[in-house]
Each structure stands twice: as C-alpha cells, then as structure tokens.
Scaffold this motif. Structure first.
Motif, PDB file in Angstrom:
ATOM      1  N   PRO A  11       0.892  -1.267  -0.076  1.00 39.97           N
ATOM      2  CA  PRO A  11       0.055   0.025  -0.163  1.00 39.97           C
ATOM      3  C   PRO A  11       0.911   1.252  -0.022  1.00 39.97           C
ATOM      4  CG  PRO A  11      -1.015  -1.646   1.768  1.00 39.97           C
ATOM      5  CD  PRO A  11       0.479  -2.225   1.060  1.00 39.97           C
ATOM      6  N   GLY A  12       0.684   2.120  -0.779  1.00 42.63           N
ATOM      7  CA  GLY A  12       1.288   3.499  -1.059  1.00 42.63           C
ATOM      8  C   GLY A  12       2.430   3.565  -1.946  1.00 42.63           C
ATOM      9  N   ALA A  13       2.655   2.489  -2.965  1.00 40.01           N
ATOM     10  CA  ALA A  13       3.580   2.245  -3.552  1.00 40.01           C
ATOM     11  C   ALA A  13       3.307   3.173  -4.949  1.00 40.01           C
ATOM     12  CB  ALA A  13       3.860   0.688  -3.933  1.00 40.01           C
ATOM     13  N   GLY A  14       1.959   3.182  -5.183  1.00 39.24           N
ATOM     14  CA  GLY A  14       1.507   3.938  -6.369  1.00 39.24           C
ATOM     15  C   GLY A  14       0.883   3.161  -7.513  1.00 39.24           C
ATOM     16  N   LYS A  15       0.268   1.856  -7.023  1.00 35.59           N
ATOM     17  CA  LYS A  15      -0.274   1.003  -7.768  1.00 35.59           C
ATOM     18  C   LYS A  15      -1.398   1.647  -8.673  1.00 35.59           C
ATOM     19  CE  LYS A  15      -0.856  -1.947  -4.690  1.00 35.59           C
ATOM     20  NZ  LYS A  15      -0.404  -1.074  -3.667  1.00 35.59           N
ATOM     21  N   THR A  16      -2.223   2.063  -7.975  1.00 38.27           N
ATOM     22  CA  THR A  16      -3.680   2.619  -8.772  1.00 38.27           C
ATOM     23  C   THR A  16      -3.318   3.619  -9.735  1.00 38.27           C
ATOM     24  OG1 THR A  16      -4.858   1.827  -6.671  1.00 38.27           O
ATOM     25  CG2 THR A  16      -5.993   3.527  -8.241  1.00 38.27           C
ATOM     26  N   GLN A  17      -2.688   4.824  -9.004  1.00 38.92           N
ATOM     27  CA  GLN A  17      -2.519   5.820 -10.202  1.00 38.92           C
ATOM     28  C   GLN A  17      -1.481   5.442 -11.305  1.00 38.92           C
ATOM     29  OE1 GLN A  17      -0.290   9.116  -8.392  1.00 38.92           O
ATOM     30  NE2 GLN A  17      -1.994   9.728  -6.785  1.00 38.92           N
ATOM     31  N   VAL A  18      -0.538   4.686 -11.180  1.00 40.62           N
ATOM     32  CA  VAL A  18       0.304   4.029 -12.190  1.00 40.62           C
ATOM     33  C   VAL A  18      -0.738   3.360 -13.131  1.00 40.62           C
ATOM     34  CG1 VAL A  18       2.193   2.577 -12.870  1.00 40.62           C
ATOM     35  CG2 VAL A  18       2.470   4.091 -11.181  1.00 40.62           C
ATOM     36  N   ALA A  19      -1.550   2.347 -12.782  1.00 42.85           N
ATOM     37  CA  ALA A  19      -2.414   1.626 -13.327  1.00 42.85           C
ATOM     38  C   ALA A  19      -3.236   2.597 -14.439  1.00 42.85           C
ATOM     39  CB  ALA A  19      -3.184   0.514 -12.875  1.00 42.85           C
ATOM     40  N   GLN A  20      -3.902   3.507 -13.655  1.00 42.24           N
ATOM     41  CA  GLN A  20      -5.003   4.392 -14.329  1.00 42.24           C
ATOM     42  C   GLN A  20      -4.152   5.257 -15.494  1.00 42.24           C
ATOM     43  OE1 GLN A  20      -6.979   6.122 -11.106  1.00 42.24           O
ATOM     44  NE2 GLN A  20      -8.003   4.483 -10.551  1.00 42.24           N
ATOM     45  N   ARG A  21      -2.954   5.716 -15.163  1.00 41.06           N
ATOM     46  CA  ARG A  21      -2.327   6.725 -16.118  1.00 41.06           C
ATOM     47  C   ARG A  21      -1.854   5.545 -17.172  1.00 41.06           C
ATOM     48  NH1 ARG A  21       0.476  11.459 -12.441  1.00 41.06           N
ATOM     49  NH2 ARG A  21      -1.558  11.933 -11.488  1.00 41.06           N
ATOM     50  N   LEU A  22      -1.210   4.547 -16.940  1.00 41.59           N
ATOM     51  CA  LEU A  22      -0.685   3.727 -17.832  1.00 41.59           C
ATOM     52  C   LEU A  22      -1.534   3.346 -19.049  1.00 41.59           C
ATOM     53  CD1 LEU A  22       1.807   2.176 -18.809  1.00 41.59           C
ATOM     54  CD2 LEU A  22       0.796   0.186 -17.381  1.00 41.59           C
ATOM     55  N   ALA A  23      -2.877   3.251 -18.641  1.00 37.93           N
ATOM     56  CA  ALA A  23      -3.728   2.950 -19.808  1.00 37.93           C
ATOM     57  C   ALA A  23      -3.737   3.698 -20.906  1.00 37.93           C
ATOM     58  CB  ALA A  23      -5.370   2.696 -18.981  1.00 37.93           C
ATOM     59  N   ALA A  24      -3.797   5.160 -20.268  1.00 41.43           N
ATOM     60  CA  ALA A  24      -3.762   6.132 -21.305  1.00 41.43           C
ATOM     61  C   ALA A  24      -2.481   6.206 -22.315  1.00 41.43           C
ATOM     62  CB  ALA A  24      -4.007   7.589 -20.721  1.00 41.43           C
ATOM     63  N   CYS A  25      -1.752   5.450 -22.000  1.00 35.84           N
ATOM     64  CA  CYS A  25      -0.315   5.370 -23.064  1.00 35.84           C
ATOM     65  C   CYS A  25      -0.768   4.363 -24.046  1.00 35.84           C
ATOM     66  CB  CYS A  25       0.930   5.069 -22.087  1.00 35.84           C
ATOM     67  SG  CYS A  25       1.400   5.997 -20.885  1.00 35.84           S
ATOM     68  N   PHE A  26      -1.631   3.664 -24.083  1.00 38.97           N
ATOM     69  CA  PHE A  26      -1.887   2.478 -25.285  1.00 38.97           C
ATOM     70  C   PHE A  26      -2.796   3.299 -26.193  1.00 38.97           C
ATOM     71  CE2 PHE A  26      -0.265  -0.031 -21.740  1.00 38.97           C
ATOM     72  CZ  PHE A  26       0.459  -0.942 -22.486  1.00 38.97           C
ATOM     73  N   LEU A  27      -2.367   2.479 -27.213  1.00 42.27           N
ATOM     74  CA  LEU A  27      -3.155   3.022 -28.552  1.00 42.27           C
ATOM     75  C   LEU A  27      -4.348   1.826 -29.080  1.00 42.27           C
ATOM     76  CD1 LEU A  27      -0.234   3.968 -31.004  1.00 42.27           C
ATOM     77  CD2 LEU A  27      -2.121   5.400 -30.079  1.00 42.27           C
ATOM     78  N   VAL A  28      -4.243   0.885 -28.178  1.00 39.38           N
ATOM     79  CA  VAL A  28      -5.250  -0.178 -28.389  1.00 39.38           C
ATOM     80  C   VAL A  28      -6.507  -0.244 -26.964  1.00 39.38           C
ATOM     81  CG1 VAL A  28      -3.665  -1.611 -29.539  1.00 39.38           C
ATOM     82  CG2 VAL A  28      -3.865  -1.874 -27.064  1.00 39.38           C
ATOM     83  N   PRO A  29      -7.285  -0.933 -27.254  1.00 36.24           N
ATOM     84  CA  PRO A  29      -8.430  -0.713 -25.858  1.00 36.24           C
ATOM     85  C   PRO A  29      -7.687  -1.559 -24.819  1.00 36.24           C
ATOM     86  CG  PRO A  29      -9.302  -1.470 -27.929  1.00 36.24           C
ATOM     87  CD  PRO A  29      -7.805  -1.533 -28.381  1.00 36.24           C
ATOM     88  N   VAL A  30      -7.781  -0.801 -23.620  1.00 34.54           N
ATOM     89  CA  VAL A  30      -7.253  -1.078 -22.247  1.00 34.54           C
ATOM     90  C   VAL A  30      -8.258  -1.504 -21.479  1.00 34.54           C
ATOM     91  CG1 VAL A  30      -5.628  -0.595 -20.532  1.00 34.54           C
ATOM     92  CG2 VAL A  30      -4.991   0.031 -23.035  1.00 34.54           C
ATOM     93  N   ALA A  31      -8.185  -2.311 -20.478  1.00 33.09           N
ATOM     94  CA  ALA A  31      -8.909  -2.518 -19.115  1.00 33.09           C
ATOM     95  C   ALA A  31      -8.433  -2.560 -17.896  1.00 33.09           C
ATOM     96  CB  ALA A  31      -9.831  -3.791 -19.142  1.00 33.09           C
ATOM     97  N   VAL A  32      -8.521  -1.526 -16.986  1.00 26.74           N
ATOM     98  CA  VAL A  32      -7.751  -1.630 -15.666  1.00 26.74           C
ATOM     99  C   VAL A  32      -8.664  -2.323 -14.525  1.00 26.74           C
ATOM    100  CG1 VAL A  32      -6.735  -0.048 -14.107  1.00 26.74           C
ATOM    101  CG2 VAL A  32      -6.631   0.427 -16.212  1.00 26.74           C
ATOM    102  N   LEU A  33      -8.062  -3.327 -14.003  1.00 26.99           N
ATOM    103  CA  LEU A  33      -8.690  -4.121 -13.017  1.00 26.99           C
ATOM    104  C   LEU A  33      -8.110  -3.836 -11.558  1.00 26.99           C
ATOM    105  CD1 LEU A  33      -9.598  -7.125 -15.380  1.00 26.99           C
ATOM    106  CD2 LEU A  33     -11.038  -5.263 -14.976  1.00 26.99           C
ATOM    107  N   ASP A  34      -8.783  -3.526 -10.363  1.00 26.96           N
ATOM    108  CA  ASP A  34      -8.185  -3.130  -9.336  1.00 26.96           C
ATOM    109  C   ASP A  34      -8.705  -4.588  -8.548  1.00 26.96           C
ATOM    110  OD1 ASP A  34      -7.599  -2.324  -6.691  1.00 26.96           O
ATOM    111  OD2 ASP A  34      -8.439  -0.550  -6.824  1.00 26.96           O
TER     112      ASP A  34
END
Length: 183
Positions: free
Chosen positions: A10-33
């Motif tokens: 907890p606190g490592a930044g997983k949620t923010q990183v996962a959500q922002r990473l999705a915006a880097c892709f040109l293909v459809p992405v799903a983010v699952l928490d």
C-alpha cells in the motif's frame, strides 16, 4: 492479449500508475483493481481464491469487448498469498502476465499513506502493511521499479518504455505517426 500486473505494498502508487498507464496505449485497455477485494485488512486463502476467480470471470468479458491490454493492480505477493492463485487464474486464460513490482521503502510508503486524502478511514490498515514492501522482490519475474523518488508520471514512462520494447510499434503512444497529441 497483454496482461500487466502492477504490484506493491500500500502506498507504492499502483492505482495511479495503472490508471495513467492505460492512457499510454493505442489499443483498448481495461484496468482491474484487486485491492477492494482485500478490505478489511485481513486476508487468507479463501479471499485469495475469490480474487483469482473474480479476475478469471472478468477478463474474458473484457477480451470479448475488445481489450488488447489488461492492467491488473493490487497487493499481489508471493509466498502463499495472492500471487499464486491470481497468476494461476491468469495463466488458465492463456495469458502470460508481465509483472511490475513497485517499491518505495516503508518510510516513504507511510508518508504517502498519511497524505492520501482519498481514503482516510483506511490509513491505519494501510500503514500496518508497509512492511510488505520488503516482499515485492520475492515476486517471481517481477520487473522492479523504485518509486521512492519518482512521481507516477515517471513510473508510467518507465513501464511504457519497457512495454514498447517488448511489444513493438502500434501499441503505445510515441511509436507510430498516428500518435494522439498529449493534453
């Protein structure tokens, strides 16, 4: 389909990183928490199996929708914890997940947790788990990223760089002439 697993204490930044990473892709992405499945801060084998079953049920639906990348994030650690059942579920779907382990050290994690205004009612439980940072390197095959002196954007850039090297052109922004402009 590309499956990325973002793990860490907890606190490592997983949620923010996962959500922002999705915006880097040109293909459809799903983010699952996965983290909502581990509250309150007690877990065990039945809960680990539930997390795995939940992912095994959800990912095919996202694949049917057209997702080419699935980003799974949560406290997914080895040694009789969530890693084994979650990875077994992902492998059973025919995927070969790539795991990124985010680390920051217990002191940095504690500072971030105390400053996090999103879930003040979870502070004590999250603080009690900062020691899990030491277990992240034990996750088999994890690509470790130190987040102690990097913001989420820098961590995302590093993961995107590694993904770009693995996947080649057409998957991520910055790889093709049809790149979308960044805001």
């Amino acid at each position: 389909m590309r499956v990325l697993v973002i793990t860490g204490a907890p606190g490592a930044g997983k949620t923010q990183v996962a959500q922002r990473l999705a915006a880097c892709f040109l293909v459809p992405v799903a983010v699952l928490d996965c983290d909502p499945f581990v509250h309150p801060w007690e877990s065990g084998e039945p809960l680990h199996r539930l997390m795995a079953a939940e992912l095994a049920a959800r990912i095919p639906a996202y694949a049917e929708w057209g997702a080419r990348v699935i980003v799974v994030h949560g406290v997914i650690l080895a040694g009789g914890r969530t890693y084994e059942p979650v990875m077994a579920a992902l492998w059973s779907l025919g995927t070969t997940p790539v795991v990124y382990g985010l680390r920051a050290g217990p002191e940095v994690l504690a500072d971030r947790i105390r400053q996090d205004q999103a879930a003040p009612h979870l502070v004590d439980g999250r603080l009690a788990l900062t020691h899990l940072d030491e277990d992240v390197p034990e996750v088999p095959g994890a690509r470790l990223i130190d987040t102690a002196h990097r913001d989420a954007e820098a961590v995302v850039a590093e993961i995107a760089r590694q993904e770009s090297a693995d996947l080649g052109p057409g998957w991520l922004l910055g790889q093709t002439p049809r790149e979308k402009p960044r805001p």
